[in-house]
Write an enzyme that holds these catalytic residues in place. Sequence first.
Site, PDB file in Angstrom:
ATOM      1  N   CYS A  54     -18.727 -18.065   6.695  1.00 38.46           N
ATOM      2  CA  CYS A  54     -20.195 -18.030   6.725  1.00 38.46           C
ATOM      3  C   CYS A  54     -20.713 -16.646   7.072  1.00 38.46           C
ATOM      4  CB  CYS A  54     -20.740 -19.071   7.700  1.00 38.46           C
ATOM      5  SG  CYS A  54     -20.243 -18.800   9.424  1.00 38.46           S
ATOM      6  N   HIS A  89     -22.262 -20.896  13.866  1.00 31.99           N
ATOM      7  CA  HIS A  89     -22.521 -20.632  12.451  1.00 31.99           C
ATOM      8  C   HIS A  89     -23.355 -19.363  12.334  1.00 31.99           C
ATOM      9  CE1 HIS A  89     -22.228 -22.035   8.405  1.00 31.99           C
ATOM     10  NE2 HIS A  89     -23.489 -22.388   8.239  1.00 31.99           N
ATOM     11  N   ASN A 107     -29.250 -21.038   5.878  1.00 32.35           N
ATOM     12  CA  ASN A 107     -27.892 -21.528   6.120  1.00 32.35           C
ATOM     13  C   ASN A 107     -27.054 -21.244   4.870  1.00 32.35           C
ATOM     14  OD1 ASN A 107     -25.556 -23.066   6.458  1.00 32.35           O
ATOM     15  ND2 ASN A 107     -26.618 -24.825   7.319  1.00 32.35           N
TER      16      ASN A 107
END
Length: 561
Positions: A79, A284, A304
Amino acid sequence: MTTYQSKEEFYSMQKDLAPLEEPYVDLDFPADETSFGYEDLEGMNYNGFMRLSELCDDPQIICDGIDVNDIAQGSFGNCWILSSLAAVARYPHIIAHLFVKANVEMGQYTLRLFWRNEWRYVTIDDYVPVSSDGSLLGVRSKNPNELWPTIVEKAIAKIFGSYYKTDGGDGTLGIQIFTGCLPQFEYLKNHVSCTQEECDCEEEAKKKKKLKNTKKRKKVNTKETAEEEEEGVEEEPFGGLCKEDIWKSILKGVKNGNAIGFASENESGLGDTNTTESGIVDGHYYALIDACDYNGNQLVRLRNPWGCTEWKGAWSDTSKEMTTKVKRELNLRVTRQSKLIEELCKDTVLLPVVDTATDAKSRRKRNKAEKDDGVFWMHFDDVINCFSRMTVGHIVDIECFYKDENSFGYQFSPKLLHNVHQSSYFPTYRQILKHDEKDETCENEEGECILTQQFTLSVDRTCDVLIALRMIHDDMDKFNSYLELSCEELEIKCDGLYVFTGTRRRVPKGDYTFYVKSECRDEEFSDVEVTLVWENRKAQLTLNEEEVVAEEEETYEEEEE
């Protein structure tokens, strides 16, 4: 194994290369389990590699422009790479700069990535890992024929040695890989104004600070005092930006054409396998897409990298604050910078196609696409509560964006580039702190050997200054070395996960002593480069390296009031 080349090496070899007569095969990064890297093949649903030309009906590097929503994370834990890529995708000309050569038909691509302190050239083929149903295991675009995110992901995997080795990381490195930026790395709760308790009661915080400052301390060597300090109250957060300055850094970063990302808290200890009730994924990394003061509300727009799973609190897509009118004004707002980017990239395939139609059918189609696309607005207070770190990549050196060739054949205006990336206008100064006998070495609690270096920064008038460090290693791994910058007078203490770190502060007129701590690697210490970037062109800054004077251990007792 040839992982990458310098610019000179790459172009020197190009002179002797004959045109490809059959699809390219990269023998240095083979399409097999060694390049995949994961041991649990069944758990990853791994089913070998396939060419992108086999997976796509009409493969193209770019379809419908460069868009942050082109990026949807796959099965890899990268990520940090993909959110960094999304943060940079706000500037489509930088994505174009990554592509040096492209032969879609023959499946050969050369990318330009900033690695180990300079731009490196990485050549790959178009074999990518796939699952048992033949779908991509890695990042994919919303358009199944669009290749650019998948190609970038593979080039980074090659640099690191495998896809597995890209798992886990921080956006500080990701943004630098794509831009060659100077880093600003801030822990969001390293200041008393950023703790939850103090956010709720700022007046109380001011009273505590005032009381603390009135209690003068003097030296005393007593066992009782040492024990009292050791058992004392919980230490207040120290060394980070105050809440107000974090917000200013965000707005300045957006205005100056920098790239910004946020790392979420991991209070559950489960990482990204856990999503909180508020919709934020633990451990994250999120890209900042926009930030603004909207009718007195400090708002940021984040994304995201999964391309789904969004914030559910105030100012989210389904909140009472996000009315149709508010959504339209926020999502379709036009800024000076967006106009400049549009002018810079006109007559190219780089600009995203934006649907601004107001008819009912178009609105329904747009609302359906935005329902859970991973993009959301949230209040700055909630950002402080939900996220632990902020990275700002200051894009200072833009010469490469208009001098280097790209595979699309585009040439960008230097003037417009400077106007988009306004940090490139600021004065910059670099100096290397040489490791020698004037520095101090000692062992920390873990038994690691730490080098301390010292310099004095002199400023002739108040100005905002970015102070960035990098260790001069030529063998940098993804995770590598402890590096810390501190200054007691300015209440600065910052570090990073890699061989570089930095912070941006308002520095008043005066002389300030800074300490730089770094760790030994392979029984050797590195020299450290200090870079200063300041925003007041009239200001004069000087930096002098000095001998480190070891401080005696001290205990204190408070004077009676």
